[in-house]
Design a protein around this motif. Sequence first.
Motif, PDB file in Angstrom:
ATOM      1  N   VAL A 161       0.857  -1.183   0.000  1.00 29.05           N
ATOM      2  CA  VAL A 161       0.000   0.000   0.000  1.00 29.05           C
ATOM      3  C   VAL A 161       0.896   1.238   0.000  1.00 29.05           C
ATOM      4  O   VAL A 161       2.074   1.158   0.339  1.00 29.05           O
ATOM      5  CB  VAL A 161      -0.953   0.039   1.229  1.00 29.05           C
ATOM      6  CG1 VAL A 161      -1.917  -1.141   1.210  1.00 29.05           C
ATOM      7  CG2 VAL A 161      -0.184   0.066   2.537  1.00 29.05           C
ATOM      8  N   THR A 162       0.313   2.361  -0.381  1.00 31.68           N
ATOM      9  CA  THR A 162       1.025   3.634  -0.333  1.00 31.68           C
ATOM     10  C   THR A 162       0.126   4.650   0.343  1.00 31.68           C
ATOM     11  O   THR A 162      -1.039   4.805  -0.025  1.00 31.68           O
ATOM     12  CB  THR A 162       1.400   4.112  -1.748  1.00 31.68           C
ATOM     13  OG1 THR A 162       2.180   3.088  -2.375  1.00 31.68           O
ATOM     14  CG2 THR A 162       2.199   5.399  -1.701  1.00 31.68           C
ATOM     15  N   ALA A 163       0.658   5.311   1.349  1.00 34.41           N
ATOM     16  CA  ALA A 163      -0.077   6.343   2.087  1.00 34.41           C
ATOM     17  C   ALA A 163       0.844   7.524   2.326  1.00 34.41           C
ATOM     18  O   ALA A 163       2.008   7.343   2.706  1.00 34.41           O
ATOM     19  CB  ALA A 163      -0.597   5.786   3.412  1.00 34.41           C
ATOM     20  N   ASP A 164       0.343   8.723   2.079  1.00 38.59           N
ATOM     21  CA  ASP A 164       1.129   9.953   2.238  1.00 38.59           C
ATOM     22  C   ASP A 164       2.452   9.873   1.473  1.00 38.59           C
ATOM     23  O   ASP A 164       3.468  10.384   1.926  1.00 38.59           O
ATOM     24  CB  ASP A 164       1.384  10.250   3.718  1.00 38.59           C
ATOM     25  CG  ASP A 164       0.099  10.535   4.472  1.00 38.59           C
ATOM     26  OD1 ASP A 164      -0.804  11.175   3.893  1.00 38.59           O
ATOM     27  OD2 ASP A 164      -0.026  10.096   5.634  1.00 38.59           O
ATOM     28  N   GLY A 165       2.413   9.191   0.316  1.00 39.70           N
ATOM     29  CA  GLY A 165       3.583   9.105  -0.532  1.00 39.70           C
ATOM     30  C   GLY A 165       4.604   8.054  -0.117  1.00 39.70           C
ATOM     31  O   GLY A 165       5.627   7.906  -0.760  1.00 39.70           O
ATOM     32  N   VAL A 166       4.346   7.320   0.973  1.00 37.50           N
ATOM     33  CA  VAL A 166       5.270   6.294   1.458  1.00 37.50           C
ATOM     34  C   VAL A 166       4.728   4.923   1.096  1.00 37.50           C
ATOM     35  O   VAL A 166       3.567   4.610   1.358  1.00 37.50           O
ATOM     36  CB  VAL A 166       5.486   6.401   2.985  1.00 37.50           C
ATOM     37  CG1 VAL A 166       6.410   5.295   3.483  1.00 37.50           C
ATOM     38  CG2 VAL A 166       6.043   7.774   3.345  1.00 37.50           C
ATOM     39  N   HIS A 167       5.594   4.090   0.498  1.00 37.30           N
ATOM     40  CA  HIS A 167       5.210   2.746   0.072  1.00 37.30           C
ATOM     41  C   HIS A 167       5.514   1.758   1.199  1.00 37.30           C
ATOM     42  O   HIS A 167       6.615   1.773   1.756  1.00 37.30           O
ATOM     43  CB  HIS A 167       5.980   2.378  -1.197  1.00 37.30           C
ATOM     44  CG  HIS A 167       5.435   1.203  -1.919  1.00 37.30           C
ATOM     45  ND1 HIS A 167       4.148   1.153  -2.386  1.00 37.30           N
ATOM     46  CD2 HIS A 167       6.003   0.025  -2.251  1.00 37.30           C
ATOM     47  CE1 HIS A 167       3.949  -0.006  -2.988  1.00 37.30           C
ATOM     48  NE2 HIS A 167       5.064  -0.714  -2.915  1.00 37.30           N
ATOM     49  N   TYR A 168       4.535   0.908   1.520  1.00 38.91           N
ATOM     50  CA  TYR A 168       4.666  -0.066   2.599  1.00 38.91           C
ATOM     51  C   TYR A 168       4.457  -1.475   2.082  1.00 38.91           C
ATOM     52  O   TYR A 168       3.676  -1.700   1.160  1.00 38.91           O
ATOM     53  CB  TYR A 168       3.603   0.189   3.678  1.00 38.91           C
ATOM     54  CG  TYR A 168       3.737   1.511   4.379  1.00 38.91           C
ATOM     55  CD1 TYR A 168       4.538   1.637   5.508  1.00 38.91           C
ATOM     56  CD2 TYR A 168       3.053   2.637   3.928  1.00 38.91           C
ATOM     57  CE1 TYR A 168       4.661   2.853   6.166  1.00 38.91           C
ATOM     58  CE2 TYR A 168       3.167   3.852   4.582  1.00 38.91           C
ATOM     59  CZ  TYR A 168       3.974   3.955   5.694  1.00 38.91           C
ATOM     60  OH  TYR A 168       4.090   5.148   6.340  1.00 38.91           O
ATOM     61  N   VAL A 169       5.131  -2.422   2.714  1.00 38.08           N
ATOM     62  CA  VAL A 169       4.908  -3.840   2.474  1.00 38.08           C
ATOM     63  C   VAL A 169       4.167  -4.377   3.689  1.00 38.08           C
ATOM     64  O   VAL A 169       4.589  -4.159   4.830  1.00 38.08           O
ATOM     65  CB  VAL A 169       6.247  -4.597   2.279  1.00 38.08           C
ATOM     66  CG1 VAL A 169       6.017  -6.091   2.126  1.00 38.08           C
ATOM     67  CG2 VAL A 169       7.000  -4.038   1.083  1.00 38.08           C
ATOM     68  N   LEU A 170       3.046  -5.051   3.429  1.00 41.03           N
ATOM     69  CA  LEU A 170       2.235  -5.581   4.524  1.00 41.03           C
ATOM     70  C   LEU A 170       2.725  -6.967   4.912  1.00 41.03           C
ATOM     71  O   LEU A 170       2.993  -7.807   4.060  1.00 41.03           O
ATOM     72  CB  LEU A 170       0.766  -5.645   4.112  1.00 41.03           C
ATOM     73  CG  LEU A 170       0.137  -4.316   3.716  1.00 41.03           C
ATOM     74  CD1 LEU A 170      -1.309  -4.520   3.274  1.00 41.03           C
ATOM     75  CD2 LEU A 170       0.217  -3.312   4.853  1.00 41.03           C
ATOM     76  N   GLY A 171       2.800  -7.194   6.212  1.00 46.11           N
ATOM     77  CA  GLY A 171       3.218  -8.487   6.730  1.00 46.11           C
ATOM     78  C   GLY A 171       2.039  -9.429   6.901  1.00 46.11           C
ATOM     79  O   GLY A 171       0.899  -9.105   6.557  1.00 46.11           O
ATOM     80  N   ALA A 172       2.311 -10.585   7.436  1.00 45.92           N
ATOM     81  CA  ALA A 172       1.273 -11.581   7.697  1.00 45.92           C
ATOM     82  C   ALA A 172       0.302 -11.046   8.749  1.00 45.92           C
ATOM     83  O   ALA A 172       0.705 -10.327   9.661  1.00 45.92           O
ATOM     84  CB  ALA A 172       1.912 -12.877   8.174  1.00 45.92           C
ATOM     85  N   PRO A 173      -0.972 -11.388   8.622  1.00 48.51           N
ATOM     86  CA  PRO A 173      -1.968 -10.908   9.589  1.00 48.51           C
ATOM     87  C   PRO A 173      -1.643 -11.350  11.024  1.00 48.51           C
ATOM     88  O   PRO A 173      -1.244 -12.489  11.259  1.00 48.51           O
ATOM     89  CB  PRO A 173      -3.271 -11.551   9.112  1.00 48.51           C
ATOM     90  CG  PRO A 173      -3.040 -11.892   7.682  1.00 48.51           C
ATOM     91  CD  PRO A 173      -1.583 -12.195   7.565  1.00 48.51           C
TER      92      PRO A 173
END
Length: 119
Positions: free
Chosen positions: A5-17
């Motif tokens: 996902v990307t929020a406020d211009g920062v790209h994130y990788v989501l981990g396991a739930p």
Amino acid sequence: GGGRVTADGVHYVLGAPVDGDRPATPAGETEFARDRAFGYRRSRLAEWVAEKTRGSADYAHTWHLSLHAIRGGVRAVQDAFEAALLDETVRAVCVDGLEDRDMLVVASGLKAAMAAQRG
């Protein structure tokens, strides 16, 4: 979504739930960033673009489409893209997105802006 996902211009990788939530790690702090062939240091997309283009599309020339604009709907995104398309200083575009539908709104708004530009 595909785990990014990307929020406020920062790209994130989501981990396991974990307990129903997916922890988000800035992409520049993940194992992907340390890859020898394709690695990078930046999580903020505009900075990543500058890094990957070796400055030909620097931070000042990268336009950011915010989640706020996207959640304003297709017409708001179209208006924003129309303005960006007229700005000759824009070299790259980075967009926020938390859900698949955010990208559908972006695609629809961009398509409408390009059609309007062609007249």
